[in-house]
Design an enzyme around this catalytic site. Structure first.
Site, PDB file in Angstrom:
ATOM      1  N   LYS A 193      31.350  59.035  22.884  1.00 24.53           N
ATOM      2  CA  LYS A 193      32.762  58.511  23.439  1.00 24.53           C
ATOM      3  C   LYS A 193      32.921  57.245  23.158  1.00 24.53           C
ATOM      4  CE  LYS A 193      34.368  56.856  27.189  1.00 24.53           C
ATOM      5  NZ  LYS A 193      35.587  55.961  26.642  1.00 24.53           N
ATOM      6  N   SER A 246      29.217  46.977  28.927  1.00 23.65           N
ATOM      7  CA  SER A 246      28.925  45.750  29.961  1.00 23.65           C
ATOM      8  C   SER A 246      27.889  46.058  30.816  1.00 23.65           C
ATOM      9  CB  SER A 246      30.298  45.381  30.674  1.00 23.65           C
ATOM     10  OG  SER A 246      30.471  46.660  31.387  1.00 23.65           O
ATOM     11  N   THR A 247      26.975  44.973  31.247  1.00 24.29           N
ATOM     12  CA  THR A 247      26.118  45.178  32.092  1.00 24.29           C
ATOM     13  C   THR A 247      26.630  45.661  33.454  1.00 24.29           C
ATOM     14  OG1 THR A 247      25.033  43.195  31.196  1.00 24.29           O
ATOM     15  CG2 THR A 247      24.204  43.730  33.430  1.00 24.29           C
ATOM     16  N   GLU A 267      22.493  48.807  25.761  1.00 26.08           N
ATOM     17  CA  GLU A 267      22.526  47.495  25.124  1.00 26.08           C
ATOM     18  C   GLU A 267      23.751  46.836  25.783  1.00 26.08           C
ATOM     19  OE1 GLU A 267      20.848  46.818  22.430  1.00 26.08           O
ATOM     20  OE2 GLU A 267      19.832  48.567  22.124  1.00 26.08           O
ATOM     21  N   CYS A 301      28.619  40.820  21.656  1.00 29.72           N
ATOM     22  CA  CYS A 301      27.422  40.701  22.763  1.00 29.72           C
ATOM     23  C   CYS A 301      26.563  39.730  22.535  1.00 29.72           C
ATOM     24  CB  CYS A 301      26.858  42.026  22.921  1.00 29.72           C
ATOM     25  SG  CYS A 301      26.382  42.545  21.262  1.00 29.72           S
ATOM     26  N   GLU A 398      28.829  35.756  30.866  1.00 26.93           N
ATOM     27  CA  GLU A 398      29.564  36.511  29.680  1.00 26.93           C
ATOM     28  C   GLU A 398      30.976  36.368  29.866  1.00 26.93           C
ATOM     29  OE1 GLU A 398      29.443  40.573  28.412  1.00 26.93           O
ATOM     30  OE2 GLU A 398      28.632  39.917  26.558  1.00 26.93           O
TER      31      GLU A 398
END
Ligand code: NAD
Length: 803
Positions: A193, A246-247, A267, A301, A398
């Protein structure tokens, strides 16, 4: 002459537009409306929903794409499942030819892919043309090679099955390639996706693979929003989920997949340091930094978003940086003369701006050059924030935009401390002309990629991925392939679990000793204590637990550890982290020495096993012998598994270094008590980890007997800490402890689910067995490469050597 000089000073860039005609024609040929790609055919979304896709540089709509709902995800997963039967049965060579054909076809359509990518994402076409698309082709070529070599290099492995993949919008096609190429090379089929903002190159890629003759169902591309991603990762018929994003979403996905026996790689985000020492080539460092933070609008990233510059050169460096920033050009993605394109969406623009305002409220000085911004579109100026504390939110979180936070340091150790002062660990850049200093810094920074005197180098032959909250798993390189395979001996485990018990891990008080047991206690002369920091410690709660043989005979008592004991043990394990810097030879010597001392007490250990487990004397002896052999195995490997040199396209040296994970919490299976304990602990410490180990809750005495063996084998205090007691109660504390870097859990399926779900605290690596049987005496099952991989983080250190 004077005219030339004048030109030289006033020279301005004219526009250098790349034509979008071919991309527009492609969009028009599809009536600017795209369905889902399932079984190599376009399928309309069952619920009939479409999403608008726009060009962030021009603010224009580009197309409508299907927004997949659960029935579409079902159809795509079924297609992938069906195709898996034939795809996984192809010979590696046949699969290699397919991957090769994809690579060729990507190259054939390179220009169209690059232009479409820039239109959709806003990134400069120079970057999509010269970096993104060539890396995509390289990834498929490289993995065509791995497919070809599968039998000879990975003969003991099998594919996982159907893989669900979810990717972000910042490198839409490149992330797709990083996901699809290794999955296909190893024999898996895929449902992927793309991100809702940037699905277009994935849809062109769908046509490219169909044209290249990839069989139907091997790759299925389902466009859609976040809900489509959530439906995909929650699907019950997946064998693996691979996520880049994202985390925060990584955490959700870890929770959603917990307990399903699904392999997961994450990741995630980063806040990567860019370290400049005072002896660096400053011109090189400035150019490197411009690339590190402004490449792809900073929506990277691994962006070098935290500048750490040595104090003695900080003023000069920042002045040069500002001068260079003032010459950056922002503009339409298809203008070949621009440096920075548009950020992805007005909401992203707003978020970046909010971060900058937050920085100001935290005391930052802001520098934004007076640059010409296009009249419309999402253009954020390059931004520098200075005068901040290391703890400021903008220095820790971030931002994902062209915003650099700068700080200074005095000494190399301060630089490393600042570099590691973050939850993340994706990448780092180190600038110094002193090779020893640069390499030493590279070794000490916690990050998956470290670039020496360079930044943002990527290649299919070198794995990319994070430490800590930047996630786990690698993409690229040999290390990346394991994420898509499992050993041939290992069956796919599908735990069937009900609702999770609300009281999982609660401490259950030890059962009081009955009179009968107490009577048989006459031979028991002592209660084994806990082993923390090299000393025997009473359990904090001052409770003991009886150890009973299978027939109910009391064979001893051990301390009943609790949360406090686990915390003390974690602290001791941290204090012993110098173990990672022991010469591998010395670690090997200590492991051999443990084996030697165990061997000297072989009969005593065998008697203990026989007494405790009611094993026959012969079986008990062979368990001790197998444990001694296992210690030899890990001693032998202690100086033979340090890493490899990666054969990337870079002229220079790229070293993949196997670094320890850090502090590993280990929960042992019930049996075989000694062999499993030794197999797990020796593997972990052989590679420089320190451990907190919960031995077999049923038969812990073999582990407590080892205290003396460790004491007499020169094992430094705190490298191995042993806490006896209830496995689940203590592992709960271990997995939720932010200073534990990985947890290995060899308990039941429910415990496996709990460990995975709770590992989200600091995105811990969790290796769980779900209670599946493992023959610990077998060399592959009890000491295979899986143990080694779980014991290490692969760090790629890139050192360019010039021309
Ligand atoms: P995101 O996490 O918001 O979305 C990523 C993808 O996940 C999208 O396709 C989205 O639709 C989908 N998604 C959202 N919610 C979901 C859910 N609950 N379940 C399943 N899927 C869901 O990230 P983003 O904004 O698209 O990308 C930016 C982030 O990606 C940054 O944090 C960046 O650092 C990270 N990133 C990491 C790497 C890496 O290799 N480590 C590479 C690129 C980007």
């Amino acid at each position: 002459m004077s005219q030339i000089a004048e030109h030289f000073h006033t020279m301005t860039y004219g526009p250098a537009p790349e034509s979008d005609a071919a991309a527009v024609a492609w969009l028009d040929a599809h009536n600017r409306r795209f369905d889902l790609f399932i079984n190599n055919r376009w399928a309309a979304p069952a619920e009939g929903r479409y999403l608008a896709v726009s060009n962030p540089a021009r603010g224009e709509d580009l197309a409508q794409v299907a927004d997949a709902g659960p029935p579409d995800i079902d159809a795509a997963v079924s297609a992938a499942r069906e195709a898996y039967e034939t795809w996984s049965a192809l010979s590696p060579h046949q699969r290699a030819r397919h991957l090769y054909a994809i690579a060729r076809n990507v190259q054939k359509h390179a220009r169209l892919l690059a232009v479409l990518e820039s239109l959709d994402n806003g990134k400069p076409v120079r970057e999509s043309r010269d970096i993104d698309v060539p890396l995509v082709a390289r990834h498929f070529y490289h993995h065509a090679g791995w497919a070809q070599l599968l039998d000879s290099e990975f003969g003991d492995y099998q594919p996982l099955g159907v893989v669900g993949q979810v990717i972000p919008w910042n490198f839409p096609l490149l992330m797709l390639a990083w996901k699809i190429a290794p999955a296909l090379a190893t024999g898996n089929t895929v449902v992927i996706k793309p991100a809702p903002y940037t699905p277009l190159t994935a849809l062109l890629f769908a046509e490219i693979i169909a044209e290249a003759g990839l069989p139907p169902g091997v790759v299925n591309i389902v466009t859609g929003g976040d809900a489509a991603g959530a439906a995909l990762v929650a699907h019950d018929d997946l064998d693996k989920v691979a996520f880049t994003g994202s985390t925060a979403v990584g955490r959700i996905i870890r929770g959603a997949t917990a307990g399903k026996g699904i392999k997961l790689t994450l990741e995630l985000g980063g806040k990567s340091p860019f370290i400049v020492y005072d002896d660096a080539d400053l011109d090189g460092a400035i150019e490197g930094l411009i690339d590190a933070i402004f490449f792809n609008q900073g929506e990277v990233c691994c962006a070098g978003s935290r500048l750490l510059v040595q104090e003695s050169i900080a003023d000069e460096f920042l002045a040069r940086l500002k001068a260079r920033m003032s010459r950056l050009r922002l503009g339409d993605a298809l203008d070949k003369g621009i440096d920075i394109g548009a950020v992805i969406d007005p909401s992203q623009y707003e978020m970046i701006d909010q971060w900058v305002r937050r920085g100001i409220s935290e005391g930052a000085d802001v520098y934004q050059p007076e640059c010409e911004l296009p009249a419309s579109g999402c253009f954020y100026p390059p931004t520098l924030l200075t005068n901040l504390e290391a703890s400021a939110a903008v220095a820790q979180q971030e931002i994902f935009g062209p915003v650099l936070v700068a700080m200074s340091f005095r000494t190399p150790s301060e630089a490393v401390e600042l570099a590691n002062n973050t939850r993340y660990g994706l990448a780092a850049s180190v600038w110094s002309e002193n090779i020893s200093l640069a390499l030493e810094t590279a070794r000490q920074v916690k990050a998956g990629s470290v670039w020496i005197n360079s930044s943002n180098l990527f290649d299919a032959a070198a794995g990319f991925g994070g430490y800590r909250e930047s996630g786990y798993g690698r993409e690229g390189g040999r290390e990346g392939l394991y994420a898509y395979m499992r050993p041939k001996w290992q069956a796919r485990i599908k735990p069937q679990l009900g609702d999770p018990p609300a009281d999982w891990g609660a401490q259950v008080p030890p059962a009081p000793l009955g009179l009968e047991s107490a009577a048989s206690n006459s031979e028991i002369d002592r209660t084994a204590k806990l082993y923390i920091g090299g000393g025997q410690k009473r359990p904090d709660g001052n409770y003991t637990r009886p150890v009973l043989s299978p027939s109910g005979k009391l064979v001893g008592q051990v301390g009943d550890g609790n949360r406090k004991d686990i915390r003390n043990a974690v602290e001791a394990a941290h204090k012993a982290k110098n173990w990672a810097y022991y010469a591998p030879h010395n670690r090997a010597q200590i492991l051999y020495y443990i084996a030697e001392n165990l061997s000297a007490r072989r009969d005593e250990f065998a008697r203990r096993i026989a007494n405790m487990t009611e094993a026959t004397p012969a079986n008990a002896k062979s368990e001790v012998d197998a444990s001694i052999e296992r210690l030899f195995h890990w001693a032998a490997l202690a100086d033979k598994a340090g890493g490899t040199v990666q054969e990337t396209t870079l002229r220079g040296l790229v070293a993949a270094v196997n670094e320890p994970v850090g502090v590993i919490g280990i929960a042992c299976p019930d049996a075989p008590a000694l062999l499993a304990f030794v197999s797990l602990v020796a593997a972990a410490i052989s590679r420089g980890n320190t451990v907190v180990c919960i031995p077999s809750p049923l038969y812990p005495l073999s582990a407590t007997d080892l205290y003396q063996v460790f004491d007499t084998s020169d094992l430094p205090a705190g490298v191995v800490n042993i806490i006896t007691g209830e496995r689940d109660h203590m592992v709960k504390t271990l997995v939720e402890h932010d200073d534990v870097d990985g947890v290995w859990y060899f308990g039941d399926a429910e415990g496996g689910r709990q460990v995975e779900a709770r590992s989200v605290h600091n995105i811990k690596r969790a290796w769980v067995s779900y209670g599946a049987a493992r023959d610990w005496t077998d060399a592959r099952q009890g000491a295979g490469a899986e143990f080694l991989r779980e014991s290490v983080e692969v760090k790629n250190i890139w050192a360019p050597t010039g021309a």
